[in-house]
Design a protein around this motif. Structure first.
Motif, PDB file in Angstrom:
ATOM      1  N   GLU A 108      38.661  37.431  40.002  1.00 17.68           N
ATOM      2  CA  GLU A 108      38.322  38.273  38.946  1.00 17.68           C
ATOM      3  C   GLU A 108      36.745  38.966  38.890  1.00 17.68           C
ATOM      4  N   SER A 109      36.675  39.961  38.677  1.00 20.53           N
ATOM      5  CA  SER A 109      35.129  40.465  38.635  1.00 20.53           C
ATOM      6  C   SER A 109      34.633  40.645  37.061  1.00 20.53           C
TER       7      SER A 109
ATOM      8  N   ASP B   8      46.015  41.852  48.934  1.00 26.40           N
ATOM      9  CA  ASP B   8      45.947  42.188  47.566  1.00 26.40           C
ATOM     10  C   ASP B   8      44.880  41.754  46.848  1.00 26.40           C
TER      11      ASP B   8
ATOM     12  N   ASN C 193      41.769  42.218  47.257  1.00 24.08           N
ATOM     13  CA  ASN C 193      40.796  43.199  47.441  1.00 24.08           C
ATOM     14  C   ASN C 193      41.252  44.866  47.183  1.00 24.08           C
ATOM     15  N   LYS C 194      42.481  44.692  46.497  1.00 25.40           N
ATOM     16  CA  LYS C 194      42.976  46.260  46.491  1.00 25.40           C
ATOM     17  C   LYS C 194      42.277  46.850  45.354  1.00 25.40           C
ATOM     18  N   ASN C 195      41.546  46.409  44.793  1.00 27.47           N
ATOM     19  CA  ASN C 195      40.830  47.118  43.593  1.00 27.47           C
ATOM     20  C   ASN C 195      39.505  47.961  44.199  1.00 27.47           C
TER      21      ASN C 195
ATOM     22  N   THR D  95      37.312  50.461  46.399  1.00 24.42           N
ATOM     23  CA  THR D  95      37.748  51.747  47.191  1.00 24.42           C
ATOM     24  C   THR D  95      37.312  51.891  48.597  1.00 24.42           C
TER      25      THR D  95
END
Ligand code: NAP
Length: 239
Positions: free
Chosen positions: A88-89, A184, A186-188, A190
């Protein structure tokens, strides 16, 4: 008898690929999962040699039952792969105690629990291999991922200390610290962000789950590597 391998967090991503590749090589794989029931069922249906087991590995009691299940069924555990994890970032300044607990419990306490519960049978057999999937961020720190970095550095600390403690019992402990791998997790990111990262990687691509699975296979069969943090990152992080 075939080697019995527990892979935590094997319903998706890196853990799933590890489970599939090991099952092809004639290991018995117990693929742990928590929330992704459908993916786990599919994994079992599509692969011989894979048993699935639902447990939240951040909970001691569920881990205990999972290990009991494996020992009752197979009478031994040869390999534990502590792969389950979440990321989580956020800015460190914005972190809350509940974020701290979630990150530490899912990434670090889980590995501590699974390892501790599996150890008695390994000690009894004087044989075992433990692999912790940590991260490059545990080695060099990731901005906006401080608690994740703390958890992963903790895993690497556990790897080094346990390797010393368990070496005389013929139990090897190592970490694999991936760079950026296509899952998944790193799916956030772009496409632009991914391309920017690629430019920083000497091998000019992000990692595949198969890159990690190959190293796992080698590490299981190896006999003289312990206490090491093996970073598979395309040269992104070189220390
Ligand atoms: P992913 O695609 O998001 O998959 C995470 C897996 O962990 C899922 O199968 C999930 O199961 C499982 N999991 C999470 N919490 C769990 C819990 N409490 N109990 C049981 N299972 C749990 O992530 P991934 O990229 O494959 O990551 C695998 C490992 O590699 C993680 O430890 C991660 O930190 C590490 N890593 C990944 C990267 C990367 O770039 N992808 C880089 C460095 C390190 P359910 O869905 O069934 O809950």
């Amino acid at each position: 008898m075939k080697k019995v391998v527990i892979v935590t967090g094997a319903s998706r991503g890196i853990g799933r690929k590890i489970a599939i590749e090991l099952a092809k090589e004639d290991y018995i794989v117990v693929a742990n999962y928590n929330k992704s029931e459908e993916q786990a069922q599919k994994l079992k249906q599509e692969n011989d040699n894979i048993e699935i087991y639902k447990a939240d590995v951040s909970k001691r009691e569920e881990v205990r039952k999972m290990i009991e299940f494996v020992i009752n069924k197979y009478k031994k555990i040869d390999v534990v792969i502590n792969n389950a994890g979440i990321s989580e970032s956020s800015l460190f300044i914005d972190a809350t105690d509940s974020i701290w607990e979630k990150m530490i419990n899912n990434n670090l306490y889980s590995a501590y629990c699974v390892t501790q519960e599996a150890l008695p049978i390994m000690l009894h057999r004087k044989k075992g291999c433990i692999i912790n999937i940590s991260s490059v961020w545990g080695m060099v720190g990731g901005a906006c991922e401080t608690i994740y970095s703390i958890a992963k550095a903790g895993m690497d600390g556990m790897t080094k200390a346990l390797a010393k403690e368990l070496g005389p019992s013929n139990i090897r402990v190592n970490s694999i610290a991936p760079g950026i791998i296509d899952t998944d997790m790193n799916k956030n990111l772009t496409e632009e962000e991914i391309n920017r990262i690629k430019e920083e990687i000497p091998l000019e691509r992000i990692g595949k789950t198969s890159d990690i699975a190959k190293c796992i296979k080698w590490l299981i069969e190896d006999e003289y590597t312990t206490g090491q943090i093996i970073s598979i990152n395309g040269g992104w992080v070189i220390v």
